[in-house]
Design a protein around this motif. Structure first.
Motif, PDB file in Angstrom:
ATOM      1  N   PHE A 148       0.846  -1.186   0.000  1.00 28.05           N
ATOM      2  CA  PHE A 148       0.000   0.000   0.000  1.00 28.05           C
ATOM      3  C   PHE A 148       0.883   1.237   0.000  1.00 28.05           C
TER       4      PHE A 148
ATOM      5  N   GLY B 217      -0.004   3.537  -5.006  1.00 27.08           N
ATOM      6  CA  GLY B 217      -1.055   2.657  -5.512  1.00 27.08           C
ATOM      7  C   GLY B 217      -1.108   1.414  -4.641  1.00 27.08           C
ATOM      8  N   ILE B 218      -1.613   0.323  -5.195  1.00 25.60           N
ATOM      9  CA  ILE B 218      -1.595  -0.965  -4.506  1.00 25.60           C
ATOM     10  C   ILE B 218      -0.880  -1.959  -5.410  1.00 25.60           C
TER      11      ILE B 218
ATOM     12  N   GLY C 283      -4.129  -4.853  -7.800  1.00 23.79           N
ATOM     13  CA  GLY C 283      -4.425  -3.534  -7.261  1.00 23.79           C
ATOM     14  C   GLY C 283      -5.407  -2.764  -8.121  1.00 23.79           C
ATOM     15  N   HIS C 284      -5.598  -3.249  -9.353  1.00 25.00           N
ATOM     16  CA  HIS C 284      -6.505  -2.576 -10.284  1.00 25.00           C
ATOM     17  C   HIS C 284      -7.823  -3.326 -10.450  1.00 25.00           C
TER      18      HIS C 284
ATOM     19  N   GLU D 173      -7.234   0.692  -6.241  1.00 22.75           N
ATOM     20  CA  GLU D 173      -6.223   1.542  -5.619  1.00 22.75           C
ATOM     21  C   GLU D 173      -6.650   3.011  -5.517  1.00 22.75           C
TER      22      GLU D 173
ATOM     23  N   ALA E 103      -5.611   2.807  -1.650  1.00 20.56           N
ATOM     24  CA  ALA E 103      -4.166   3.017  -1.551  1.00 20.56           C
ATOM     25  C   ALA E 103      -3.841   3.903  -0.349  1.00 20.56           C
TER      26      ALA E 103
ATOM     27  N   TYR F 123     -11.612  -4.210  -0.187  1.00 24.22           N
ATOM     28  CA  TYR F 123     -10.719  -4.617  -1.280  1.00 24.22           C
ATOM     29  C   TYR F 123     -10.234  -6.049  -1.070  1.00 24.22           C
TER      30      TYR F 123
END
Length: 264
Positions: A138, A141-142, A159-160, A169, A173, A194
């Motif tokens: 984290f 972004g992720i 992450g997307h 994210e 994030a 998430y």
């Protein structure tokens, strides 16, 4: 007794570029790391200049591992998450090798989360190597790294994932927490949501969380409402540097030190 094998890693992020010498026997930084703000715009040439400067600061002349917040296949950046879009299609390995004055085989470029995950798997708890393990970083972004019984499935981009109509994210994030002024109590439910979506896709046995917020894991991990065990990355925010250094030395055994296995 011979000195422990050492390597050099550089971790390129959306806000900062960090580098340092790594003791590959222990999986730890040797001395202090150097951090430089990521140039804006973060074009390939601008970032390569910073990376070269960091390596020069240490007088390092061996193999170098560099991470990017991007899908990297055969040294070429395929995406550009939180860095300039000019990276897409760039032969990053060749660029860094040229800027660092290295042979191509002495520079390894890999996804930042993959590097961090490799470090955790090799140097973290032995239990990290069993079953389906996902590392989540984290930060701006992720980032994500997926392992099955200790073996990396490279370039995952979890992450997307779309979560409730949003790119994950953009809601969860660490940078979003800061930008929106969220408390830990306000941010943790977003992370839980998430992770819940991710759980239903890959059913992990363990989730490891890294990035800068892992240094304050006790403030938010206990608030997560998920079914999978979640632990903080042992190497905290140094994992990307460590993983990059290990990958570079493993790929380019050019000395007695480099011949030492870093597989843990």
């Amino acid at each position: 007794m011979a000195a422990p094998a050492r390597g050099f890693g550089v971790d390129v992020g959306g806000s900062g570029i960090k580098g340092g010498v790594v003791d590959l026997a222990a999986g730890q930084l040797v001395g202090d790391r150097v951090r430089v703000d990521t140039p804006q715009p973060s074009t390939p040439d601008a970032v390569a200049d910073v990376v070269a400067g960091i390596v020069a600061d240490f007088g390092w002349d061996g193999p170098v591992g560099v991470t990017l917040p991007a899908v990297v296949k055969h040294g070429v950046a395929q995406t550009a998450a939180n860095i300039d879009k000019a990276w897409i299609g760039t032969d990053a390995a060749a660029l860094f090798a040229e800027r660092l004055g290295r042979r191509p085989q002495d520079v390894v470029v890999l996804n930042d989360a993959d590097a961090a995950g490799m470090a955790e798997i090799r140097y973290g708890w032995p239990g990290d190597q069993s079953g389906v393990v996902v590392l989540l970083t984290f930060g701006t972004g992720i980032g994500t790294a997926l392992f099955l019984d200790g073996k990396l499935v490279p370039n995952t981009e979890f992450g997307h994932l779309e979560v409730d109509g949003h790119d994950a994210e953009t809601r969860a994030a660490a940078s979003v927490k800061e930008e929106e002024g969220l408390s830990w109590e306000e941010w943790a439910p977003r992370v839980s949501r998430y992770i819940s979506v991710l759980e239903n896709l890959i059913w992990p046995d363990l989730v490891i969380v890294g990035g800068g917020v892992s240094k304050k894991a006790e403030k938010w991990i206990p608030m997560l409402d998920v079914r999978t065990k979640v632990v903080a990355a042992e190497l905290r925010n140094a994992a990307g540097i460590v993983g990059a250094a290990a990958a570079a030395v493993e790929a380019a055994p050019t000395s007695a030190d480099a011949a030492v296995s870093v597989s843990g």
